[in-house]
Write a protein that holds these residues in place. Sequence first.
Motif, PDB file in Angstrom:
ATOM      1  N   ASN A   1       0.980  -0.962  -0.534  1.00 47.00           N
ATOM      2  CA  ASN A   1       0.060   0.250   0.291  1.00 47.00           C
ATOM      3  C   ASN A   1       0.544   1.091   0.230  1.00 47.00           C
ATOM      4  OD1 ASN A   1      -2.295   1.047  -0.427  1.00 47.00           O
ATOM      5  ND2 ASN A   1      -2.639   1.376   1.735  1.00 47.00           N
TER       6      ASN A   1
ATOM      7  N   TYR B   1       1.192  -3.324  -8.103  1.00 49.27           N
ATOM      8  CA  TYR B   1       0.833  -2.312  -6.574  1.00 49.27           C
ATOM      9  C   TYR B   1      -0.455  -3.605  -6.243  1.00 49.27           C
ATOM     10  CZ  TYR B   1       5.778  -2.893  -5.365  1.00 49.27           C
ATOM     11  OH  TYR B   1       6.937  -3.595  -4.821  1.00 49.27           O
ATOM     12  N   GLN B   2      -0.931  -2.860  -6.943  1.00 50.77           N
ATOM     13  CA  GLN B   2      -2.529  -3.140  -6.104  1.00 50.77           C
ATOM     14  C   GLN B   2      -2.201  -5.200  -7.171  1.00 50.77           C
ATOM     15  OE1 GLN B   2      -5.346  -0.578  -8.583  1.00 50.77           O
ATOM     16  NE2 GLN B   2      -7.304  -1.580  -7.615  1.00 50.77           N
TER      17      GLN B   2
ATOM     18  N   LEU C   1       2.203   5.242 -12.830  1.00 45.80           N
ATOM     19  CA  LEU C   1       0.943   3.814 -13.151  1.00 45.80           C
ATOM     20  C   LEU C   1       1.021   2.470 -13.007  1.00 45.80           C
ATOM     21  CD1 LEU C   1      -2.211   3.972 -13.950  1.00 45.80           C
ATOM     22  CD2 LEU C   1      -2.176   4.783 -15.784  1.00 45.80           C
TER      23      LEU C   1
ATOM     24  N   LYS D   1       2.799   1.571  -3.386  1.00 39.29           N
ATOM     25  CA  LYS D   1       1.701   1.515  -4.044  1.00 39.29           C
ATOM     26  C   LYS D   1       0.867   3.484  -3.695  1.00 39.29           C
ATOM     27  CE  LYS D   1      -2.451   1.301  -3.938  1.00 39.29           C
ATOM     28  NZ  LYS D   1      -4.238   0.868  -3.700  1.00 39.29           N
ATOM     29  N   ASP D   2       0.661   4.104  -3.010  1.00 36.68           N
ATOM     30  CA  ASP D   2       0.258   5.376  -2.796  1.00 36.68           C
ATOM     31  C   ASP D   2       1.821   6.224  -3.123  1.00 36.68           C
ATOM     32  OD1 ASP D   2      -1.856   4.479  -2.246  1.00 36.68           O
ATOM     33  OD2 ASP D   2      -1.695   5.094   0.463  1.00 36.68           O
ATOM     34  N   GLU D   3       2.895   6.094  -2.941  1.00 42.86           N
ATOM     35  CA  GLU D   3       4.125   6.911  -2.849  1.00 42.86           C
ATOM     36  C   GLU D   3       4.572   7.064  -4.675  1.00 42.86           C
ATOM     37  OE1 GLU D   3       7.502   5.486  -0.022  1.00 42.86           O
ATOM     38  OE2 GLU D   3       5.561   5.852   2.060  1.00 42.86           O
ATOM     39  N   THR D   4       4.301   6.466  -5.380  1.00 49.77           N
ATOM     40  CA  THR D   4       4.678   6.358  -6.387  1.00 49.77           C
ATOM     41  C   THR D   4       3.963   6.936  -7.790  1.00 49.77           C
ATOM     42  OG1 THR D   4       5.609   4.801  -8.177  1.00 49.77           O
ATOM     43  CG2 THR D   4       3.522   3.992  -7.653  1.00 49.77           C
ATOM     44  N   GLU D   5       4.539   7.724  -8.597  1.00 57.89           N
ATOM     45  CA  GLU D   5       3.726   8.511  -9.666  1.00 57.89           C
ATOM     46  C   GLU D   5       2.963   7.730 -10.966  1.00 57.89           C
ATOM     47  OE1 GLU D   5       2.795  11.443  -9.558  1.00 57.89           O
ATOM     48  OE2 GLU D   5       3.065  11.763  -7.270  1.00 57.89           O
TER      49      GLU D   5
ATOM     50  N   THR E   1       3.487   1.052 -12.369  1.00 56.30           N
ATOM     51  CA  THR E   1       3.886   0.261 -10.471  1.00 56.30           C
ATOM     52  C   THR E   1       2.789   0.843  -9.519  1.00 56.30           C
ATOM     53  OG1 THR E   1       5.710   1.093 -10.880  1.00 56.30           O
ATOM     54  CG2 THR E   1       5.117   0.813  -8.878  1.00 56.30           C
ATOM     55  N   ARG E   2       2.114   1.465  -9.831  1.00 57.00           N
ATOM     56  CA  ARG E   2       0.792   1.381  -8.530  1.00 57.00           C
ATOM     57  C   ARG E   2      -0.794   0.358  -9.117  1.00 57.00           C
ATOM     58  NH1 ARG E   2      -0.997   6.662  -6.255  1.00 57.00           N
ATOM     59  NH2 ARG E   2      -3.491   5.536  -6.291  1.00 57.00           N
TER      60      ARG E   2
END
Length: 69
Positions: A34, A49-50, A43, A37-41, A45-46
């Motif tokens: 989490n 991790y989701q 997409l 996912k929250d710290e990266t810009e 990578t987000r």
Amino acid sequence: MITEERAFYILQLEHTATAEEIVARYETLKDQYNRVKDETEDLRTRLAYQLKQIELDDVFIFLRRKQRI
């Protein structure tokens, strides 16, 4: 489909792990995924991790159904 062997591989635990160790590892990984996912810009990578979080939730549900936790 999740198997018991795959579940422990995802959690990076041995099959002899206790219920407390499984839950602790699940919570640790969930928090790490989490945070990344929250710290990266980025997409991609987000989304990656989701997907990892979804897989982790599937493992948790699988192990609950098998009464390991």
